[in-house]
Design an enzyme around this catalytic site. Sequence first.
Site, PDB file in Angstrom:
ATOM      1  N   GLY A   1       0.190   8.837  10.461  1.00 19.57           N
ATOM      2  CA  GLY A   1       0.458   8.936   8.966  1.00 19.57           C
ATOM      3  C   GLY A   1       1.085  10.147   8.470  1.00 19.57           C
ATOM      4  O   GLY A   1       2.036  10.331   8.611  1.00 19.57           O
TER       5      GLY A   1
ATOM      6  N   LYS B   1       2.676   3.718  18.607  1.00 12.23           N
ATOM      7  CA  LYS B   1       2.598   4.996  18.324  1.00 12.23           C
ATOM      8  C   LYS B   1       3.159   5.979  19.702  1.00 12.23           C
ATOM      9  O   LYS B   1       3.941   6.814  19.586  1.00 12.23           O
ATOM     10  CB  LYS B   1       1.394   5.619  17.418  1.00 12.23           C
ATOM     11  CG  LYS B   1       1.461   4.736  16.299  1.00 12.23           C
ATOM     12  CD  LYS B   1       0.206   5.097  15.818  1.00 12.23           C
ATOM     13  CE  LYS B   1      -0.121   4.252  14.528  1.00 12.23           C
ATOM     14  NZ  LYS B   1      -1.591   4.082  13.939  1.00 12.23           N
TER      15      LYS B   1
ATOM     16  N   THR C   1       0.694  -1.277  -0.183  1.00 11.08           N
ATOM     17  CA  THR C   1       0.026   0.000  -0.052  1.00 11.08           C
ATOM     18  C   THR C   1       0.943   1.441  -0.007  1.00 11.08           C
ATOM     19  O   THR C   1       0.696   1.941  -0.947  1.00 11.08           O
ATOM     20  CB  THR C   1      -1.071   0.150   1.031  1.00 11.08           C
ATOM     21  OG1 THR C   1      -1.663  -1.281   1.237  1.00 11.08           O
ATOM     22  CG2 THR C   1      -1.825   1.321   1.187  1.00 11.08           C
ATOM     23  N   VAL C   2       1.766   1.310   0.939  1.00 11.40           N
ATOM     24  CA  VAL C   2       2.649   2.551   1.000  1.00 11.40           C
ATOM     25  C   VAL C   2       3.738   2.695   0.078  1.00 11.40           C
ATOM     26  O   VAL C   2       3.961   3.693  -0.582  1.00 11.40           O
ATOM     27  CB  VAL C   2       3.070   2.668   2.488  1.00 11.40           C
ATOM     28  CG1 VAL C   2       3.930   3.842   2.494  1.00 11.40           C
ATOM     29  CG2 VAL C   2       2.151   2.546   3.563  1.00 11.40           C
TER      30      VAL C   2
HETATM   31  N1  LIG Z   1      -0.876   1.300   4.987  1.00 11.50           N
HETATM   32  C1  LIG Z   1      -1.119   2.185   5.961  1.00 11.50           C
HETATM   33  O1  LIG Z   1      -1.828   2.943   5.823  1.00 11.50           O
HETATM   34  C2  LIG Z   1       0.044   2.685   6.714  1.00 11.50           C
HETATM   35  C3  LIG Z   1       0.170   3.786   7.513  1.00 11.50           C
HETATM   36  C4  LIG Z   1       1.093   4.104   8.385  1.00 11.50           C
HETATM   37  C5  LIG Z   1       2.318   3.148   8.541  1.00 11.50           C
HETATM   38  N2  LIG Z   1       2.120   2.054   7.716  1.00 11.50           N
HETATM   39  C6  LIG Z   1       3.394   1.295   7.946  1.00 11.50           C
HETATM   40  O2  LIG Z   1       3.960   1.014   6.704  1.00 11.50           O
HETATM   41  C7  LIG Z   1       4.763  -0.034   6.351  1.00 11.50           C
HETATM   42  C8  LIG Z   1       4.188  -0.897   5.042  1.00 11.50           C
HETATM   43  O3  LIG Z   1       2.700  -1.138   5.414  1.00 11.50           O
HETATM   44  P1  LIG Z   1       1.740  -1.320   4.183  1.00 11.50           P
HETATM   45  O4  LIG Z   1       0.217  -1.235   4.493  1.00 11.50           O
HETATM   46  O5  LIG Z   1       2.175  -0.818   2.792  1.00 11.50           O
HETATM   47  O6  LIG Z   1       2.068  -2.965   4.080  1.00 11.50           O
HETATM   48  P2  LIG Z   1       1.794  -4.161   2.848  1.00 11.50           P
HETATM   49  O7  LIG Z   1       0.636  -3.481   1.927  1.00 11.50           O
HETATM   50  O8  LIG Z   1       1.443  -5.223   3.692  1.00 11.50           O
HETATM   51  O9  LIG Z   1       3.302  -4.208   2.142  1.00 11.50           O
HETATM   52  C9  LIG Z   1       4.176  -4.766   2.766  1.00 11.50           C
HETATM   53  C10 LIG Z   1       5.167  -5.124   1.627  1.00 11.50           C
HETATM   54  O10 LIG Z   1       6.302  -5.654   2.142  1.00 11.50           O
HETATM   55  C11 LIG Z   1       6.701  -6.717   1.224  1.00 11.50           C
HETATM   56  N3  LIG Z   1       7.222  -7.832   1.827  1.00 11.50           N
HETATM   57  C12 LIG Z   1       6.944  -8.688   2.969  1.00 11.50           C
HETATM   58  N4  LIG Z   1       7.643  -9.458   3.294  1.00 11.50           N
HETATM   59  C13 LIG Z   1       8.941  -8.923   2.352  1.00 11.50           C
HETATM   60  C14 LIG Z   1      10.346  -9.653   2.563  1.00 11.50           C
HETATM   61  N5  LIG Z   1      10.808 -10.875   3.577  1.00 11.50           N
HETATM   62  N6  LIG Z   1      11.337  -9.087   1.544  1.00 11.50           N
HETATM   63  C15 LIG Z   1      10.809  -8.297   0.866  1.00 11.50           C
HETATM   64  N7  LIG Z   1       9.515  -7.479   0.741  1.00 11.50           N
HETATM   65  C16 LIG Z   1       8.712  -8.205   1.559  1.00 11.50           C
HETATM   66  C17 LIG Z   1       5.428  -7.139   0.520  1.00 11.50           C
HETATM   67  O11 LIG Z   1       5.730  -7.924  -0.548  1.00 11.50           O
HETATM   68  P3  LIG Z   1       4.651  -8.669  -1.649  1.00 11.50           P
HETATM   69  O12 LIG Z   1       3.883  -7.180  -2.012  1.00 11.50           O
HETATM   70  O13 LIG Z   1       5.385  -9.033  -2.917  1.00 11.50           O
HETATM   71  O14 LIG Z   1       3.703  -9.417  -0.846  1.00 11.50           O
HETATM   72  C18 LIG Z   1       4.623  -5.935   0.438  1.00 11.50           C
HETATM   73  O15 LIG Z   1       5.160  -5.359  -1.004  1.00 11.50           O
HETATM   74  C19 LIG Z   1       4.356  -0.944   7.645  1.00 11.50           C
HETATM   75  O16 LIG Z   1       5.280  -0.723   8.693  1.00 11.50           O
HETATM   76  C20 LIG Z   1       3.048  -0.281   8.289  1.00 11.50           C
HETATM   77  O17 LIG Z   1       3.097  -0.283   9.763  1.00 11.50           O
HETATM   78  C21 LIG Z   1       1.198   1.725   6.950  1.00 11.50           C
END
Ligand SMILES: NC(=O)c1ccc[n+]([C@@H]2O[C@H](COP(=O)([O-])OP(=O)(O)OC[C@H]3O[C@@H](n4cnc5c(N)ncnc54)[C@H](OP(=O)(O)O)[C@@H]3O)[C@@H](O)[C@H]2O)c1
Length: 438
Positions: free
Chosen positions: A136, A207, A14-15
């Site tokens: 965020g 947080k 997502t991010v």
């Molecule tokens: N989403 C939000 O609104 C939000 C807000 C604030 C903070 N955050 C933080 O931002 C971070 C990412 O969140 P997200 O929502 O973007 O998560 P997400 O959509 O689940 O994306 C995680 C990514 O990490 C990759 N990944 C997982 N294991 C891996 C590995 N071993 N090696 C390489 N890549 C790997 C996944 O690959 P694949 O795509 O190939 O599976 C995916 O692309 C987290 O720390 C979260 O707490 C998110």
Amino acid sequence: MSEALRVGIAGLGTVGASVLKILRDKGEMLTRQCGKEIVVTAVSARDAKRDRGVDFSSATWFDDPVALAKSNEIDVFIELIGGDEGPARASVEAALRSGRHVVTANKALLAKHGVSLARIAEDKGVLLNFEAAVAGGIPVIKALRESLTGNTVSRVYGIMNGTCNYILTRMWDEGISFEDCLADAQRLGYAEADPTFDIEGNDTAHKLAILTSLAFGTQISADDIYLEGISNISLADIKAADELGYRIKLLGVALKTESGIEQRVHPTMVPVESVIAQVHGVTNAVAIETDLLGELLLSGPGAGGAATASAVIGDLADIAKSRPGFQHGPVFGTPAKALAPYKRAKMRAHEGGYFIRLTVHDRAGVFAAIAKRMADNDISLESIVQRQSASNQPEATKTVILVTHETTEAAVKKALEGIVKDGHATDKPQMIRIERAG
Ligand SMILES: NC(=O)c1ccc[n+]([C@@H]2O[C@H](COP(=O)([O-])OP(=O)(O)OC[C@H]3O[C@@H](n4cnc5c(N)ncnc54)[C@H](OP(=O)(O)O)[C@@H]3O)[C@@H](O)[C@H]2O)c1
């Protein structure tokens, strides 16, 4: 024009995908603002074949994020994988140790290992930026780390989980049960398939732990947070709060007392006229109280691809604009070696008092018995009201709602135990803290 800044991104979910899109769409503007081009030279995720809605074919693909973090192809490593151990921790450590700046949105990692990572970054003279990790897109980290230097902070509190605030808002607005609101939140993508981490308060606690360190210049202590989620908040609580002039919010609160620091995450009643009570839906808000400023409230989108990526891009731009060889500011506002040891505050009276809702047998003398249990525990009452419960109950019951003045949690718990022991209560008593809020 200076040489381009070479960026590696691990995590294209997502991010991560949003960050890639912003760099693609706003590249020219960022180059002008930063005085240099920002180029994504390497990426990593689990699935190299997945369509991410953005072209990254010019970047080198790494299956292993740790190898990417150490690669000579990058100057900055952006970690957007998530998790407090595993590849996220290993890759961030590897990047810092090999002298790369790091940007991360990972609150879990920082809440657990923030101080040790900050030490590595400061020893190596590189930046570790994490604006996206708390609330965020709201620039609360920069506010505490930079803008408020010289202020003495007395309290930080806020709504830092959009899922919980969405659920509580809809319960209040539409009179829908917690379970139904949660199901809707999952359908709309505001809540995870397993929402435990959000609704039980763990996400807010991570947080809060980070904000506490920044606000009070102490080491992070995420394990020391009193934690209570929103899953036992009923429509009856929401209705009673409304009638008393309060709103229920899941707040993270950190305050400095004479004996140490108090950190807690729990459902909280805030006066309906307070600004924080007006923060609805998935919106986040963080209030900071200081000696010089009074109260500052920052509010905005706390999650979502674009809002979170906005904070990541801001952190990245800071690195692009920084001059090589210049000493970088400390990660948590105070050098990691100078952060004071965390000291937990002694038990004390809760300033705002408590809301208590009891369902009791409709018998003579119950009301007086409840008042006596309160008095026996030195609890003074601001109000006590009783009302008949719904007529469809199998047995005649009454709801009794009490609002206490300032008292200790131990006294309230003891009084409630007494009431239950007396055999008056038909259900588990509900207790919610009331918080003073601006
Ligand atoms: N989403 C939000 O609104 C939000 C807000 C604030 C903070 N955050 C933080 O931002 C971070 C990412 O969140 P997200 O929502 O973007 O998560 P997400 O959509 O689940 O994306 C995680 C990514 O990490 C990759 N990944 C997982 N294991 C891996 C590995 N071993 N090696 C390489 N890549 C790997 C996944 O690959 P694949 O795509 O190939 O599976 C995916 O692309 C987290 O720390 C979260 O707490 C998110």
